[in-house]
Design a protein around this motif. Sequence first.
Motif, short mmCIF file in Angstrom:
data_model
loop_
_atom_site.label_atom_id
_atom_site.label_comp_id
_atom_site.label_asym_id
_atom_site.label_seq_id
_atom_site.Cartn_x
_atom_site.Cartn_y
_atom_site.Cartn_z
N THR A 32 68.42 41.48 -10.57
CA THR A 32 68.78 40.10 -10.30
C THR A 32 70.18 39.75 -10.78
O THR A 32 70.94 39.09 -10.08
CB THR A 32 67.76 39.15 -10.97
N ALA A 113 73.29 35.43 -9.05
CA ALA A 113 72.60 36.30 -8.08
C ALA A 113 73.40 37.56 -7.80
O ALA A 113 73.54 38.01 -6.69
CB ALA A 113 72.33 35.56 -6.77
N SER A 161 65.80 34.99 -9.94
CA SER A 161 65.96 35.41 -8.54
C SER A 161 65.68 34.27 -7.58
O SER A 161 66.03 34.36 -6.41
CB SER A 161 65.01 36.57 -8.23
N THR A 164 68.36 32.99 -5.26
CA THR A 164 68.66 33.58 -3.95
C THR A 164 67.53 33.27 -2.99
O THR A 164 66.39 33.07 -3.39
CB THR A 164 68.81 35.10 -4.07
N LEU A 168 63.18 38.39 -5.36
CA LEU A 168 63.08 39.81 -5.69
C LEU A 168 62.47 40.58 -4.52
O LEU A 168 61.62 40.06 -3.81
CB LEU A 168 62.20 39.98 -6.92
N ASP A 268 72.40 38.84 0.02
CA ASP A 268 71.55 37.65 0.08
C ASP A 268 72.02 36.80 1.26
O ASP A 268 72.78 35.87 1.11
CB ASP A 268 71.66 36.87 -1.24
#
Length: 732
Positions: A32, A113, A161, A164, A168, A268
């Motif tokens: 992360t 992130a 996480s 984002t 994960l 991401d």
Amino acid sequence: MITKKQKIRYDGAQPLGVLPYIWAISIALMYTICREQIVVCSLGMAGLSSAVYMIVYSLRKRPIGAAVVTSLMTALCFCAIALVAWSFMDYAAKSQPTEGELEHTFVGFIFSASSYFDAVYAVGAIMLFSVIVGFVCCYFSAQLPRVCFLLLPAFIPLILSARTAGGLPLWALALMFGTFIPAVCCSARPCTNEDITIFGEDNAAKKRFAAAMCLGVASIGVALAIPRSDNTVFGQYLDSLMSDGRGFYRAAESLGNFASHSSVNTGDNSPSDRVLFTAQTPVPQTLDRWTFDVYEGADGWTYAEIYNTGYPEWELFARSRGMAALFEDLKQGARDGLLDEYAEELLSLPDVKPVNSEIYIKTLDASSATAVIIHPIGTYSVNITDDPQTVYRTSKGEIFSRDVMFKPNYLLRFNADEPCAEYSAFANDNDLLALLDEAVQRGAVSSTVYLAIKDEYNYAKAYKEITGLDGISEEMLALAAEITRGCESDFEKAAAIERWFAENDFVYDLEFVPKSNEAEYFVFESKRGICSDFATATTLLARAAGLPARYTEGFALSADCLDENDVYNVTAANAHAYTQVYVMGCGWINIDATKYVPKAEGVNALMLMLIIVGAAVAVIAVTIVIYINRKRLALLVFGLTYPMRAKSDRIKSLYLHTRRIACELSGRDIPSATAGETQKVISDMLSMHDDAEKICCAADELMYSGNIPDVDTKELYRCFKRICKRRRVLKR
């Protein structure tokens, strides 16, 4: 009657079952916040958090030592918290933070992130989270076993996480969930009264396993099912601290003010489907948002202060820069005999009619408070319908209002001429400015048009000199020379660079997570990326080829966001990055390599469903096999971990396993069986008196005298193996 409340003591925790859970949390956490160096950082955190766990575990029965360790851990945590607080206060104290001050803070690093890597902050984060994870896991597995609280450390990477959109990956969630179950099963058990020493059996093993399964599945379900919220107060606070380069779509989730940095690809790239604004126009265009000038390698692009000043009353010059109208005037002058020396060339050029159009933009983003006006590259008029005010334009084409606007609506008029290769070739063969000077004197072209074209040319020339070749490697220079070899005009150079990516196996891939955000890695190694990667490479190659070029971010009006009312509903998925180059005879034009390259093919729905079903079947099958052979596997694990245990734990464990065999043979309740009864059952039913006597006598001495018996534990284990072997023979 006075009763004394006794405190329950716990013992019997097995570190080897808890440590994998700590390692899984370390890997998920480093994925992360330190994805760029995940291997090194994961190893560092796994080692440090394991060390913290073992230190606290070794001192769990020593009150003074435990107090000292607890105090030390608390002090370290307070130091880390102080660092975070200082980072926040340092940010809050700056009314106008300068470039880089918002992003390179400890808070910014933790919640970014993995958009960038900082070694100092990474070490600080590893120390902080190692102390927290190691201490919490030890406390809630060895000193005060609680299934719910043991799950808390896993929420640290889950919460971080959540910054984002994708969260994960499934493998990280499965890793934490899979190791959480044995961690729970290997936690400590309540000890009995010291005056009546009985080795307790884990009657609650099934309950522990069930609780762990329920909590683990629930946690993963919540993490996978609940979408990321973009409309939270805390999220807005984090956005104010974060770098603007935290994944391209993250920079486009709302319509904010000018960014200090461009977006970079962190993998991401899953945008929300919230409509930011609508656009109505008969001639769809790419809409500019902001432009960057200086390339900073892996950190992306930033701006040059010299080009950030806007000026009003720019509309007249902007309207006079249409190249189609200019060349129509020049050709008319040639027909009228005003430009005889250029007449033949001018009259051979294709007729391109000027295209002027309108676009109406209506902002729907409720959180929008911005001065930025989104516009096509050829905009020459802005009318803010609900809040009339002065509109400014920078020399590089950015447009903004005098005051911040809330959900603004505005009407734009723009020149939509398509760039013409023949016009560029004519300008390349002739001195266009000298021709215009002559055309002005002879009345073929107005002085306003001449000054507008000359002003734009002088700006492009100065922009090229100021930006230069900074950040461009020798390899990129050589590649640009190779791509543009044989090109005669600037337009041909720009077109060759734009098409080069499609001719060299580049792929547009939203799911690709690059090892590096350097342009060289994208161009020479991965050849996979998103629009910001292509725009960066295109801009650098254009500059290397001698063209004035700038990196621009905005929105593309694509057909997939056009509704039945001919209205474009623009979301973050329409965010786009591209390059603008100046071409003599065409002005500033957009070039975009992504329109030529293929898109990566994702797994189709049927294939994805088959993979999920297959994985589920495999997990169920493995679970059934493990359940059927659970006793054999337990003995196998016991045999592997036996040499690592303390001598007293070896004797105790051997006795407990022997007692279980005896109770299975006799049908007796396990907790109520004594050592003597265990020895008698093994002797009578398996005819192994000597082996049973050695194990039970060692356990008796350990239980009642409190001393560790002077016995050979290896020999005891051999006795136990012989008992197990005899038991298997009788079963057959």
